[in-house]
Design a protein around this motif. Sequence first.
Motif, PDB file in Angstrom:
ATOM      1  N   HIS A 143       0.840  -1.211   0.000  1.00  0.00           N
ATOM      2  CA  HIS A 143       0.000   0.000   0.000  1.00  0.00           C
ATOM      3  C   HIS A 143       0.870   1.255   0.000  1.00  0.00           C
ATOM      4  O   HIS A 143       0.571   2.215  -0.733  1.00  0.00           O
ATOM      5  CB  HIS A 143      -0.928   0.000   1.216  1.00  0.00           C
ATOM      6  CG  HIS A 143      -2.113  -0.895   1.077  1.00  0.00           C
ATOM      7  ND1 HIS A 143      -3.130  -0.662   0.181  1.00  0.00           N
ATOM      8  CD2 HIS A 143      -2.445  -2.037   1.720  1.00  0.00           C
ATOM      9  CE1 HIS A 143      -4.044  -1.608   0.285  1.00  0.00           C
ATOM     10  NE2 HIS A 143      -3.644  -2.463   1.206  1.00  0.00           N
TER      11      HIS A 143
ATOM     12  N   ALA B   7       2.137   1.810  -3.453  1.00  0.00           N
ATOM     13  CA  ALA B   7       1.088   2.216  -4.384  1.00  0.00           C
ATOM     14  C   ALA B   7       0.651   3.659  -4.138  1.00  0.00           C
ATOM     15  O   ALA B   7       0.470   4.432  -5.084  1.00  0.00           O
ATOM     16  CB  ALA B   7      -0.103   1.274  -4.262  1.00  0.00           C
ATOM     17  N   TRP B   8       0.485   4.033  -2.865  1.00  0.00           N
ATOM     18  CA  TRP B   8       0.123   5.420  -2.565  1.00  0.00           C
ATOM     19  C   TRP B   8       1.236   6.382  -2.979  1.00  0.00           C
ATOM     20  O   TRP B   8       0.973   7.474  -3.515  1.00  0.00           O
ATOM     21  CB  TRP B   8      -0.144   5.581  -1.065  1.00  0.00           C
ATOM     22  CG  TRP B   8      -1.469   5.073  -0.600  1.00  0.00           C
ATOM     23  CD1 TRP B   8      -1.700   3.998   0.213  1.00  0.00           C
ATOM     24  CD2 TRP B   8      -2.761   5.612  -0.900  1.00  0.00           C
ATOM     25  NE1 TRP B   8      -3.045   3.830   0.430  1.00  0.00           N
ATOM     26  CE2 TRP B   8      -3.726   4.799  -0.229  1.00  0.00           C
ATOM     27  CE3 TRP B   8      -3.196   6.694  -1.666  1.00  0.00           C
ATOM     28  CZ2 TRP B   8      -5.095   5.063  -0.309  1.00  0.00           C
ATOM     29  CZ3 TRP B   8      -4.565   6.945  -1.742  1.00  0.00           C
ATOM     30  CH2 TRP B   8      -5.490   6.134  -1.073  1.00  0.00           C
ATOM     31  N   SER B   9       2.478   5.989  -2.734  1.00  0.00           N
ATOM     32  CA  SER B   9       3.598   6.838  -3.116  1.00  0.00           C
ATOM     33  C   SER B   9       3.649   7.044  -4.625  1.00  0.00           C
ATOM     34  O   SER B   9       3.869   8.165  -5.107  1.00  0.00           O
ATOM     35  CB  SER B   9       4.910   6.223  -2.619  1.00  0.00           C
ATOM     36  OG  SER B   9       6.002   7.036  -2.968  1.00  0.00           O
TER      37      SER B   9
ATOM     38  N   LEU C 109       1.159   6.939  -6.675  1.00  0.00           N
ATOM     39  CA  LEU C 109       0.047   7.810  -7.055  1.00  0.00           C
ATOM     40  C   LEU C 109       0.357   9.277  -6.800  1.00  0.00           C
ATOM     41  O   LEU C 109       0.286  10.114  -7.709  1.00  0.00           O
ATOM     42  CB  LEU C 109      -1.211   7.408  -6.276  1.00  0.00           C
ATOM     43  CG  LEU C 109      -2.400   8.369  -6.388  1.00  0.00           C
ATOM     44  CD1 LEU C 109      -2.963   8.361  -7.804  1.00  0.00           C
ATOM     45  CD2 LEU C 109      -3.466   8.035  -5.356  1.00  0.00           C
TER      46      LEU C 109
ATOM     47  N   TYR D 185       1.915   8.719   4.654  1.00  0.00           N
ATOM     48  CA  TYR D 185       1.164   7.460   4.690  1.00  0.00           C
ATOM     49  C   TYR D 185       0.727   7.151   6.119  1.00  0.00           C
ATOM     50  O   TYR D 185      -0.443   6.873   6.376  1.00  0.00           O
ATOM     51  CB  TYR D 185       2.008   6.317   4.129  1.00  0.00           C
ATOM     52  CG  TYR D 185       1.336   4.970   4.295  1.00  0.00           C
ATOM     53  CD1 TYR D 185       0.376   4.546   3.384  1.00  0.00           C
ATOM     54  CD2 TYR D 185       1.639   4.150   5.383  1.00  0.00           C
ATOM     55  CE1 TYR D 185      -0.271   3.324   3.558  1.00  0.00           C
ATOM     56  CE2 TYR D 185       1.007   2.931   5.552  1.00  0.00           C
ATOM     57  CZ  TYR D 185       0.052   2.516   4.641  1.00  0.00           C
ATOM     58  OH  TYR D 185      -0.587   1.324   4.825  1.00  0.00           O
TER      59      TYR D 185
ATOM     60  N   ARG E 183     -10.082   3.859   1.432  1.00  0.00           N
ATOM     61  CA  ARG E 183      -9.327   4.420   0.315  1.00  0.00           C
ATOM     62  C   ARG E 183      -9.681   5.879   0.038  1.00  0.00           C
ATOM     63  O   ARG E 183      -8.804   6.742  -0.069  1.00  0.00           O
ATOM     64  CB  ARG E 183      -9.574   3.568  -0.929  1.00  0.00           C
ATOM     65  CG  ARG E 183      -8.613   3.835  -2.075  1.00  0.00           C
ATOM     66  CD  ARG E 183      -9.010   3.004  -3.285  1.00  0.00           C
ATOM     67  NE  ARG E 183      -9.089   1.584  -2.955  1.00  0.00           N
ATOM     68  CZ  ARG E 183      -9.695   0.683  -3.721  1.00  0.00           C
ATOM     69  NH1 ARG E 183     -10.308   1.056  -4.830  1.00  0.00           N
ATOM     70  NH2 ARG E 183      -9.702  -0.583  -3.370  1.00  0.00           N
TER      71      ARG E 183
ATOM     72  N   VAL F 142      -7.387   9.425   0.332  1.00  0.00           N
ATOM     73  CA  VAL F 142      -7.202  10.405  -0.750  1.00  0.00           C
ATOM     74  C   VAL F 142      -7.577  11.798  -0.261  1.00  0.00           C
ATOM     75  O   VAL F 142      -6.832  12.772  -0.452  1.00  0.00           O
ATOM     76  CB  VAL F 142      -8.051  10.038  -1.986  1.00  0.00           C
ATOM     77  CG1 VAL F 142      -7.988  11.155  -3.027  1.00  0.00           C
ATOM     78  CG2 VAL F 142      -7.559   8.728  -2.606  1.00  0.00           C
TER      79      VAL F 142
ATOM     80  N   ARG G 191      -7.104   4.573  -9.160  1.00  0.00           N
ATOM     81  CA  ARG G 191      -5.783   4.572  -9.811  1.00  0.00           C
ATOM     82  C   ARG G 191      -4.747   3.948  -8.870  1.00  0.00           C
ATOM     83  O   ARG G 191      -3.908   3.160  -9.298  1.00  0.00           O
ATOM     84  CB  ARG G 191      -5.359   6.002 -10.164  1.00  0.00           C
ATOM     85  CG  ARG G 191      -4.134   6.072 -11.066  1.00  0.00           C
ATOM     86  CD  ARG G 191      -3.651   7.505 -11.282  1.00  0.00           C
ATOM     87  NE  ARG G 191      -4.701   8.402 -11.724  1.00  0.00           N
ATOM     88  CZ  ARG G 191      -4.508   9.699 -11.989  1.00  0.00           C
ATOM     89  NH1 ARG G 191      -3.286  10.219 -11.841  1.00  0.00           N
ATOM     90  NH2 ARG G 191      -5.509  10.452 -12.382  1.00  0.00           N
ATOM     91  N   LYS G 192      -4.849   4.289  -7.595  1.00  0.00           N
ATOM     92  CA  LYS G 192      -3.963   3.671  -6.609  1.00  0.00           C
ATOM     93  C   LYS G 192      -4.186   2.169  -6.568  1.00  0.00           C
ATOM     94  O   LYS G 192      -3.236   1.376  -6.474  1.00  0.00           O
ATOM     95  CB  LYS G 192      -4.203   4.298  -5.235  1.00  0.00           C
ATOM     96  CG  LYS G 192      -3.426   3.630  -4.098  1.00  0.00           C
ATOM     97  CD  LYS G 192      -4.300   2.638  -3.341  1.00  0.00           C
ATOM     98  CE  LYS G 192      -3.516   1.890  -2.292  1.00  0.00           C
ATOM     99  NZ  LYS G 192      -4.337   0.877  -1.577  1.00  0.00           N
ATOM    100  N   ASN G 193      -5.453   1.733  -6.644  1.00  0.00           N
ATOM    101  CA  ASN G 193      -5.746   0.309  -6.534  1.00  0.00           C
ATOM    102  C   ASN G 193      -5.212  -0.478  -7.725  1.00  0.00           C
ATOM    103  O   ASN G 193      -4.826  -1.634  -7.583  1.00  0.00           O
ATOM    104  CB  ASN G 193      -7.247   0.079  -6.401  1.00  0.00           C
ATOM    105  CG  ASN G 193      -7.564  -1.303  -5.880  1.00  0.00           C
ATOM    106  OD1 ASN G 193      -7.058  -1.697  -4.836  1.00  0.00           O
ATOM    107  ND2 ASN G 193      -8.364  -2.063  -6.609  1.00  0.00           N
TER     108      ASN G 193
ATOM    109  N   ARG H 253      -2.434   0.174  -9.239  1.00  0.00           N
ATOM    110  CA  ARG H 253      -1.020  -0.027  -8.927  1.00  0.00           C
ATOM    111  C   ARG H 253      -0.846  -1.097  -7.856  1.00  0.00           C
ATOM    112  O   ARG H 253       0.059  -1.937  -7.938  1.00  0.00           O
ATOM    113  CB  ARG H 253      -0.406   1.302  -8.461  1.00  0.00           C
ATOM    114  CG  ARG H 253       1.078   1.223  -8.132  1.00  0.00           C
ATOM    115  CD  ARG H 253       1.882   0.759  -9.315  1.00  0.00           C
ATOM    116  NE  ARG H 253       3.297   0.644  -9.010  1.00  0.00           N
ATOM    117  CZ  ARG H 253       4.097  -0.268  -9.512  1.00  0.00           C
ATOM    118  NH1 ARG H 253       3.626  -1.175 -10.364  1.00  0.00           N
ATOM    119  NH2 ARG H 253       5.369  -0.289  -9.187  1.00  0.00           N
TER     120      ARG H 253
END
Length: 249
Positions: A25, A28-30, A32, A52, A61, A65, A96-98, A100
């Motif tokens: 996670h 993926a967040w990074s 994004l 994070y 989620r 955001v 979009r994060k998901n 990734r």
Amino acid sequence: MTGVFDAQAVLFDLDGVLTDTAAVHRRAWSALFTEFLPAVAPDAAPYTDADYFALVDGKARAAGVRSVLASRGVSMPDGELDDPPGAQTVHGLGNRKNVRFTEIIRGDGVEVFDGSLLLVDALAAADIPMAVVSSSRNAVLVLDTVGLLNRFVVVIDGVVAHDERLASKPAPDMFLSAAQGLGVDPVRTVVIEDAVSGVEAGRRGGFRVIGVDRGTGASALWAAGADVVVSDLADLLVDRRRSAASREI
């Protein structure tokens, strides 16, 4: 020390507690926000792992955001849950994060923490029912991927929370729903969490809470209301063996 083996049930968070998906996670967040934020807020501070832990960890989620965008002074419409990943909406960014996240899972797989698996096995042997309570909409996928799905009587994840209109952590609703599903008393049930929002949710629900420090920091977990903080769930087994040995003396 914790009374985990005296509990009516144990409710586990997933990411960072049972599986090392918290690291996925974070990646993926990074990916994004490292790409997105400079385009919409070029003068804002770069996104880091500290964001994070402070703004995203343990939250649904869309809530993650919103928190990051608000921290950079960016507002954006929520849009719809099924917005495409390219949409300039909160749900679009979340999706979009998901994308990734699932790419990383499929490419690199998922690791289960050894100590967590030992604790799950010991609780199963003691006939203590267990549930997973995770804000992630990918919880069932992850549990199935690592072969743990059938170990848990109840799974309350982001999909269930949306369908049943349960408030996400730090509200206690998801944990209370799991306790109800298991037919247990929150006061006699243990929550195991690695996120500040999750610890707070457990405390607000009246549960006993064990914090697992996977990077959040023990002091932050204590401050959020954890009754006990450990660095590895295998520590709970060590404590149980010591208690058993002392009773034999």
